[in-house]
Design a protein around this motif. Structure first.
Motif, PDB file in Angstrom:
ATOM      1  N   PRO A 114       0.806  -1.227   0.000  1.00 48.49           N
ATOM      2  CA  PRO A 114       0.000   0.000   0.000  1.00 48.49           C
ATOM      3  C   PRO A 114       0.839   1.278   0.000  1.00 48.49           C
ATOM      4  O   PRO A 114       0.424   2.295  -0.552  1.00 48.49           O
ATOM      5  CB  PRO A 114      -0.819  -0.136   1.290  1.00 48.49           C
ATOM      6  N   PHE A 115       2.029   1.219   0.622  1.00 54.00           N
ATOM      7  CA  PHE A 115       2.906   2.400   0.656  1.00 54.00           C
ATOM      8  C   PHE A 115       4.348   1.924   0.491  1.00 54.00           C
ATOM      9  O   PHE A 115       4.800   1.050   1.226  1.00 54.00           O
ATOM     10  CB  PHE A 115       2.738   3.149   1.977  1.00 54.00           C
ATOM     11  N   VAL A 116       5.040   2.481  -0.490  1.00 53.08           N
ATOM     12  CA  VAL A 116       6.407   2.068  -0.812  1.00 53.08           C
ATOM     13  C   VAL A 116       7.334   3.276  -0.750  1.00 53.08           C
ATOM     14  O   VAL A 116       7.060   4.316  -1.363  1.00 53.08           O
ATOM     15  CB  VAL A 116       6.482   1.414  -2.209  1.00 53.08           C
ATOM     16  N   ILE A 117       8.435   3.129  -0.005  1.00 51.53           N
ATOM     17  CA  ILE A 117       9.419   4.204   0.166  1.00 51.53           C
ATOM     18  C   ILE A 117      10.739   3.785  -0.464  1.00 51.53           C
ATOM     19  O   ILE A 117      11.263   2.710  -0.162  1.00 51.53           O
ATOM     20  CB  ILE A 117       9.634   4.514   1.661  1.00 51.53           C
ATOM     21  N   GLY A 118      11.286   4.622  -1.323  1.00 53.73           N
ATOM     22  CA  GLY A 118      12.603   4.400  -1.888  1.00 53.73           C
ATOM     23  C   GLY A 118      13.617   5.251  -1.146  1.00 53.73           C
ATOM     24  O   GLY A 118      13.376   6.439  -0.901  1.00 53.73           O
ATOM     25  N   VAL A 119      14.741   4.663  -0.769  1.00 53.42           N
ATOM     26  CA  VAL A 119      15.760   5.393  -0.009  1.00 53.42           C
ATOM     27  C   VAL A 119      16.968   5.663  -0.898  1.00 53.42           C
ATOM     28  O   VAL A 119      17.620   4.730  -1.377  1.00 53.42           O
ATOM     29  CB  VAL A 119      16.194   4.602   1.248  1.00 53.42           C
ATOM     30  N   GLY A 120      17.258   6.948  -1.144  1.00 52.05           N
ATOM     31  CA  GLY A 120      18.425   7.339  -1.918  1.00 52.05           C
ATOM     32  C   GLY A 120      18.205   7.366  -3.421  1.00 52.05           C
ATOM     33  O   GLY A 120      17.078   7.234  -3.908  1.00 52.05           O
ATOM     34  N   PRO A 121      19.294   7.548  -4.184  1.00 56.28           N
ATOM     35  CA  PRO A 121      19.207   7.611  -5.646  1.00 56.28           C
ATOM     36  C   PRO A 121      18.693   6.318  -6.262  1.00 56.28           C
ATOM     37  O   PRO A 121      18.828   5.239  -5.675  1.00 56.28           O
ATOM     38  CB  PRO A 121      20.672   7.857  -6.065  1.00 56.28           C
TER      39      PRO A 121
END
Length: 271
Positions: A114-121
């Motif tokens: 439901p919620f996806v977080i990408g960390v960095g480039p």
């Protein structure tokens, strides 16, 4: 909420710390042979040691969802070797945090949870994740971006104590690593700190060894195998860094925002 963190390196562990202390349920995935330099503050160490203690948290290696549930019930954090994060099918997380930090997306999709977080480039908010958390040192470190991408990787490490590239320890050859200096040791510039593939590796500056790969792991020439800190604070070698805490704070902010929105709409639907 149920949260899956892809990656269990030092920055991912900093993220886990903020979420864990925020009361969330966490599972972390790793590859079979982690190459975490700051391994004393990383749950990836549990892959080859069985368990890893970082500050007031304990990560335990598991092999199934059943084992993971038991670890969670004990108040600890399960770490599973699962490069493709296939445990998602059984865990069904509310949030996925991709903290592999490969400088590119290795397969995470915005539809994975439901919620996806990408960390960095390597991630673009609205394309392969819902938001991106900035990892580059500076005024935007830890900022949550709901449009666009993080600052591209420059290949130059952040300035710590007035040093950038000099603080890195890189393999001198292909083969197994044999550390000569241990994490927490003081070293002088020009001192042999490791042997890789039979080639001696020398410190490029004086300071304290803040990170070093585990003995016997396969490395290749120019791979980052260690880190020297000019600040010479032994405490820093065994505690989560300011950078990891800042990034973790950004992730916690994003998760809290999503949780509030989800609860709001749930109330409206029930009404």
């Amino acid at each position: 909420m149920r949260i899956l963190i892809r990656g269990a390196g030092d920055l991912a562990t900093g993220i886990a710390s903020r979420l864990y202390h925020g009361g969330h349920q966490i599972i972390m995935t790793e590859i079979a042979v982690p190459l975490t330099v700051r391994r004393m503050v990383a749950f990836s160490r549990a892959v080859y040691e069985g368990r890893a203690e970082v500050e007031d948290m304990t990560g335990i290696l598991v092999h199934s969802m059943e084992e993971a549930n038991a670890v969670i019930q004990d108040g600890d954090i399960p770490i599973i070797v699962d490069e493709k994060a296939e445990i998602v099918q059984k865990y069904k997380p509310d949030v996925i945090v991709d903290a592999i930090l490969a400088k590119k997306n290795l397969g995470t999709r915005m539809t994975d949870a439901p919620f996806v977080i990408g960390v960095g480039p390597g991630f673009t908010a609205g394309l392969d994740c819902h938001c991106v958390v900035e990892t580059k040192r500076g005024h935007t470190l830890g900022m949550v971006l709901y449009a666009g991408s993080a600052i591209p990787n420059t290949g130059v490490p952040g300035n710590i104590g007035g040093f950038t590239t000099e603080r890195l320890i890189r393999a001198g050859g292909n083969g197994l690593i044999e550390p000569v200096a241990s994490i927490g040791d003081m070293v002088e510039k020009g001192q042999v700190v490791a042997v890789t593939g039979g080639q001696k590796v020398y410190a490029q500056m004086s300071g304290i060894v803040r990170g070093m790969l585990q003995p016997g792991v396969q490395v290749w020439k120019n791979l980052k195998i260690g880190d020297i800190d000019a600040r010479c604070e032994k405490f820093h070698c065994f505690t989560i860094s300011d950078k990891a805490r800042s990034i973790g704070g950004g992730v916690l902010e994003a998760v809290t925002g999503f949780e509030n929105i989800r609860n709001k709409y749930a109330i409206v639907v029930l009404a």
